[in-house]
Scaffold this motif. Structure first.
Motif, PDB file in Angstrom:
ATOM      1  N   GLU A  57      24.466  -6.847  40.655  1.00 53.75           N
ATOM      2  CA  GLU A  57      23.632  -8.017  40.388  1.00 53.75           C
ATOM      3  C   GLU A  57      24.393  -9.305  40.680  1.00 53.75           C
ATOM      4  OE1 GLU A  57      20.416  -8.157  39.401  1.00 53.75           O
ATOM      5  OE2 GLU A  57      20.260  -5.959  39.451  1.00 53.75           O
ATOM      6  N   ARG A  58      23.683 -10.327  41.105  1.00 54.10           N
ATOM      7  CA  ARG A  58      24.259 -11.649  41.332  1.00 54.10           C
ATOM      8  C   ARG A  58      23.606 -12.664  40.401  1.00 54.10           C
ATOM      9  NH1 ARG A  58      26.653 -13.204  46.332  1.00 54.10           N
ATOM     10  NH2 ARG A  58      25.615 -15.226  46.000  1.00 54.10           N
ATOM     11  N   TRP A  59      24.364 -13.634  39.998  1.00 57.97           N
ATOM     12  CA  TRP A  59      23.847 -14.672  39.106  1.00 57.97           C
ATOM     13  C   TRP A  59      22.642 -15.394  39.721  1.00 57.97           C
ATOM     14  CZ3 TRP A  59      24.268 -16.021  34.195  1.00 57.97           C
ATOM     15  CH2 TRP A  59      23.849 -17.294  33.807  1.00 57.97           C
ATOM     16  N   ASP A  60      22.686 -15.614  41.054  1.00 60.10           N
ATOM     17  CA  ASP A  60      21.602 -16.338  41.714  1.00 60.10           C
ATOM     18  C   ASP A  60      20.423 -15.447  42.094  1.00 60.10           C
ATOM     19  OD1 ASP A  60      22.579 -14.918  43.861  1.00 60.10           O
ATOM     20  OD2 ASP A  60      23.301 -16.650  44.978  1.00 60.10           O
ATOM     21  N   GLY A  61      20.487 -14.167  41.735  1.00 58.91           N
ATOM     22  CA  GLY A  61      19.387 -13.251  42.028  1.00 58.91           C
ATOM     23  C   GLY A  61      19.357 -12.745  43.447  1.00 58.91           C
ATOM     24  N   GLY A  62      20.371 -13.071  44.259  1.00 61.45           N
ATOM     25  CA  GLY A  62      20.406 -12.626  45.644  1.00 61.45           C
ATOM     26  C   GLY A  62      21.003 -11.251  45.787  1.00 61.45           C
ATOM     27  N   GLY A  63      21.336 -10.895  47.032  1.00 67.42           N
ATOM     28  CA  GLY A  63      21.960  -9.600  47.297  1.00 67.42           C
ATOM     29  C   GLY A  63      21.047  -8.439  46.959  1.00 67.42           C
ATOM     30  N   TYR A  64      21.545  -7.497  46.186  1.00 73.79           N
ATOM     31  CA  TYR A  64      20.786  -6.300  45.838  1.00 73.79           C
ATOM     32  C   TYR A  64      20.239  -6.395  44.413  1.00 73.79           C
ATOM     33  CZ  TYR A  64      23.363  -4.703  49.910  1.00 73.79           C
ATOM     34  OH  TYR A  64      23.891  -4.599  51.156  1.00 73.79           O
ATOM     35  N   SER A  65      19.937  -7.605  43.995  1.00 71.43           N
ATOM     36  CA  SER A  65      19.504  -7.836  42.618  1.00 71.43           C
ATOM     37  C   SER A  65      18.166  -7.159  42.319  1.00 71.43           C
ATOM     38  CB  SER A  65      19.382  -9.342  42.354  1.00 71.43           C
ATOM     39  OG  SER A  65      18.910  -9.587  41.053  1.00 71.43           O
ATOM     40  N   ARG A  66      18.079  -6.579  41.144  1.00 66.26           N
ATOM     41  CA  ARG A  66      16.826  -6.022  40.633  1.00 66.26           C
ATOM     42  C   ARG A  66      16.351  -6.763  39.400  1.00 66.26           C
ATOM     43  NH1 ARG A  66      18.251  -0.290  38.974  1.00 66.26           N
ATOM     44  NH2 ARG A  66      20.086  -1.432  38.252  1.00 66.26           N
ATOM     45  N   LEU A  67      17.276  -7.429  38.713  1.00 66.17           N
ATOM     46  CA  LEU A  67      16.962  -8.087  37.450  1.00 66.17           C
ATOM     47  C   LEU A  67      16.564  -9.552  37.620  1.00 66.17           C
ATOM     48  CD1 LEU A  67      19.846  -6.693  35.194  1.00 66.17           C
ATOM     49  CD2 LEU A  67      17.517  -5.825  35.450  1.00 66.17           C
ATOM     50  N   GLY A  68      16.829 -10.107  38.802  1.00 68.16           N
ATOM     51  CA  GLY A  68      16.455 -11.496  39.025  1.00 68.16           C
ATOM     52  C   GLY A  68      17.562 -12.489  38.749  1.00 68.16           C
ATOM     53  N   GLY A  69      18.732 -12.011  38.339  1.00 70.85           N
ATOM     54  CA  GLY A  69      19.875 -12.891  38.139  1.00 70.85           C
ATOM     55  C   GLY A  69      19.893 -13.579  36.790  1.00 70.85           C
ATOM     56  N   GLY A  70      20.844 -14.509  36.632  1.00 67.40           N
ATOM     57  CA  GLY A  70      20.962 -15.296  35.418  1.00 67.40           C
ATOM     58  C   GLY A  70      21.261 -14.472  34.185  1.00 67.40           C
ATOM     59  N   ASP A  71      20.739 -14.936  33.067  1.00 69.15           N
ATOM     60  CA  ASP A  71      21.002 -14.273  31.794  1.00 69.15           C
ATOM     61  C   ASP A  71      20.360 -12.894  31.675  1.00 69.15           C
ATOM     62  OD1 ASP A  71      22.599 -16.286  30.765  1.00 69.15           O
ATOM     63  OD2 ASP A  71      20.888 -17.430  30.020  1.00 69.15           O
ATOM     64  N   ALA A  72      19.520 -12.527  32.654  1.00 68.95           N
ATOM     65  CA  ALA A  72      18.959 -11.164  32.644  1.00 68.95           C
ATOM     66  C   ALA A  72      20.043 -10.125  32.911  1.00 68.95           C
ATOM     67  CB  ALA A  72      17.844 -11.049  33.686  1.00 68.95           C
ATOM     68  N   ILE A  73      21.121 -10.548  33.550  1.00 69.04           N
ATOM     69  CA  ILE A  73      22.253  -9.637  33.788  1.00 69.04           C
ATOM     70  C   ILE A  73      23.019  -9.490  32.475  1.00 69.04           C
ATOM     71  CG2 ILE A  73      24.319  -9.193  35.159  1.00 69.04           C
ATOM     72  CD1 ILE A  73      23.248 -11.286  37.161  1.00 69.04           C
ATOM     73  N   PRO A  74      23.305  -8.272  32.038  1.00 67.98           N
ATOM     74  CA  PRO A  74      24.052  -8.102  30.784  1.00 67.98           C
ATOM     75  C   PRO A  74      25.370  -8.876  30.810  1.00 67.98           C
ATOM     76  CG  PRO A  74      23.193  -5.995  31.538  1.00 67.98           C
ATOM     77  CD  PRO A  74      22.952  -6.969  32.651  1.00 67.98           C
ATOM     78  N   LEU A  75      25.716  -9.484  29.688  1.00 68.25           N
ATOM     79  CA  LEU A  75      26.968 -10.248  29.609  1.00 68.25           C
ATOM     80  C   LEU A  75      28.170  -9.359  29.918  1.00 68.25           C
ATOM     81  CD1 LEU A  75      28.541 -12.810  28.976  1.00 68.25           C
ATOM     82  CD2 LEU A  75      28.398 -12.220  26.529  1.00 68.25           C
ATOM     83  N   VAL A  76      28.125  -8.096  29.479  1.00 70.46           N
ATOM     84  CA  VAL A  76      29.236  -7.169  29.755  1.00 70.46           C
ATOM     85  C   VAL A  76      29.431  -7.013  31.260  1.00 70.46           C
ATOM     86  CG1 VAL A  76      30.018  -4.784  29.525  1.00 70.46           C
ATOM     87  CG2 VAL A  76      28.976  -5.941  27.572  1.00 70.46           C
ATOM     88  N   THR A  77      28.339  -6.883  32.002  1.00 74.58           N
ATOM     89  CA  THR A  77      28.430  -6.782  33.463  1.00 74.58           C
ATOM     90  C   THR A  77      29.044  -8.038  34.052  1.00 74.58           C
ATOM     91  OG1 THR A  77      26.441  -5.388  33.536  1.00 74.58           O
ATOM     92  CG2 THR A  77      27.118  -6.444  35.588  1.00 74.58           C
ATOM     93  N   ARG A  78      28.561  -9.193  33.617  1.00 73.87           N
ATOM     94  CA  ARG A  78      29.049 -10.457  34.172  1.00 73.87           C
ATOM     95  C   ARG A  78      30.546 -10.628  33.952  1.00 73.87           C
ATOM     96  NH1 ARG A  78      25.720 -14.575  31.104  1.00 73.87           N
ATOM     97  NH2 ARG A  78      24.526 -12.924  30.113  1.00 73.87           N
TER      98      ARG A  78
END
Length: 478
Positions: free
Chosen positions: A141-162
């Motif tokens: 996942e990418r913060w900006d929702g690009g690449g191979y994102s499925r969650l849409g980026g941002g805070d939707a990405i688990p903090l542990v992953t980030r």
């Protein structure tokens, strides 16, 4: 036999170190990359108020799914190991892409999905917290929702992953370019990939090199002493090459029986058999899958894989004996083997490992030759004894085994007999059409069986199905 192999355990902390090093080798990284990344993740997690243990475990296992998609990456890059190394170092011109960008993106998306599914499955099989499995399922996942994102980026990405992914990327870039340049590249070349708040924490407080966040082992790695099956490490190493599915398990069973017949303690040599393939993952697919003669450079890579195994194992507490035994997998008594090329001066236990490797390999198909039947394989081994390459006592013990390649178990009825047959074939990398031809079925029937066994195993990819099936004793290897 599966039950016996699954009683060979190591502490969770050891399993995580082994899997971290497997991932590092597969990605063309130094052996301590993931361990250094975990130290950074521990520090960053504490600063960010994240779960330290989950962040450490996720950083250690970030690359644990990379053997599962090696064939996909090999279709994408000339060298699946060095190409990924260049990718992580933000050197796209050195990645050796083989496909035009649209096709490369499609293959990359598929490969990332396989990686994430297998990594998440590994966390579950290790008994780690659901937060770790979730984090590993989202490492692309990418913060900006690009690449191979499925969650849409941002805070939707688990903090542990980030936290874990940023720590891992920072370790690589600070090692390659220095700490200040690494931070700058994360903000420019990798712009949009990471949480800006976490990146600011790194910029203010991180210095390159090992860090001591001042935490106890219990805080960094809860449940570190819990025993987990060593065979999981073997299964993941074998997953790199579909034609090796189940090989290390079968080898461990074979060496254990031979050791018992020779009045040798079977535990160390069986554990060595489970680990002998660790160094293999550092060698690109194009070498292992070559249909013809290897070049001298390729052969040199093959010769060094037992050395990589020994280097990976020897510094891990409690595995010194296994490291030494596993490193003899390519040796021969007349000095014609590798990597040492030493003649004669090996223990009887160390002589079991190469004999078992030969015995099982001869009985199974390889990209460069067909499988031999038991009689032909036995003749080859006896010829090696006569030529002074293998130990006669060991080969006699090996050939005296009732079932050198045991029949698959039925997994307590989880899969039907036909589904088990289909799984055993597709686990070795065959397409649906190839499996249909081998099994005398139509491609549509194979597809139906595949859908059913995926549903029963609760997986979405062949790699995940193979990993689960190996643990259940549904496939065996040679």
């Amino acid at each position: 036999m599966t039950d016996t192999i699954d009683t060979l355990t190591v502490p969770l902390s050891t399993a995580l170190t082994l899997l971290a090093r497997m991932g590092d080798l597969s990605m063309g990284q130094p052996l301590d990359h993931s361990e250094q990344a975990a130290a950074c993740a521990a520090w960053l997690a504490r600063e960010a108020g994240a779960d330290v243990g989950a962040c450490v475990q996720t950083a250690l296992l970030r690359w644990v799914g990379c053997t599962a998609n090696a064939d996909d990456i090999a279709a994408l890059m000339e060298d699946d190991v060095q190409g990924r190394r260049a990718m992580l170092a933000l050197r796209p011109d050195q990645m050796g892409l083989r496909l035009p960008l649209p096709e490369a993106q499609q293959v990359g998306r598929q490969a990332s999905g396989i990686h994430c599914e297998v990594a998440s499955l590994v966390a579950t099989m290790l008994g780690l917290a659901p937060e770790v499995a979730q984090a590993l399922g989202n490492v692309f996942e990418r913060w900006d929702g690009g690449g191979y994102s499925r969650l849409g980026g941002g805070d939707a990405i688990p903090l542990v992953t980030r936290v874990a992914v940023l720590a891992s990327d920072m370790e690589i870039l600070s090692r390659e370019y220095g700490a200040e340049s690494g931070i700058a590249m994360l903000r420019t070349h990798a712009a949009g990939a990471h949480d800006p708040a976490l990146l600011s924490l790194l910029a203010r407080g991180w210095k390159a090199g090992p860090r001591d966040p001042g935490m106890t082992e219990a805080e960094r790695l809860p449940d570190a002493a819990r025993a987990v099956p060593l065979a999981l490490v073997a299964d993941l190493c074998d997953l790199k090459l579909p034609w090796l599915a189940g090989h290390s398990r079968a080898m461990a069973g074979s060496v254990a029986m031979a050791a018992q017949a020779l009045d040798i303690e079977p535990g160390p040599v069986a554990r060595a058999a489970l680990l002998q393939g660790l160094g293999r993952v550092a060698i690109p697919q194009r070498v292992w899958n070559a249909g013809g003669a290897l070049t001298s450079a390729q052969w040199e890579q093959v010769r060094l894989y037992p050395y990589r195994t020994m280097r990976s194992l020897s510094s891990i507490p409690g595995l010194a004996e296994e490291a030494e035994l596993a490193s003899h997998v390519g040796e021969r008594l007349d000095g014609s083997g590798y990597y040492r090329g030493a003649a004669g001066a090996t223990s009887l236990a160390a002589r079991i490992v190469p004999a078992a490797s030969c015995w099982l390999a001869l009985r199974a198909a390889r990209p460069w030759r067909a499988a031999l039947d038991a009689d032909a394989a036995a003749t080859r081994l006896r010829d090696d004894v006569q030529a002074g390459r293998l130990d006669g006592q060991v080969v006699a013990a090996m050939l005296g085994q009732a079932a050198p390649i045991p029949a698959p178990s039925r997994g307590n009825g989880l899969l039907s007999p036909r589904e088990t047959e289909v799984l055993a074939v597709i686990a070795r990398g065959m397409s649906n059409k190839e499996a249909a031809r081998v099994l005398g079925l139509s491609p549509s029937t194979v597809r139906t069986h595949m859908e059913n066994l995926f549903r029963k195993l609760e997986v979405g990819s062949r790699a995940a199905a193979t990993l689960k099936a190996a643990a259940l004793g549904l496939i065996t290897g040679g």
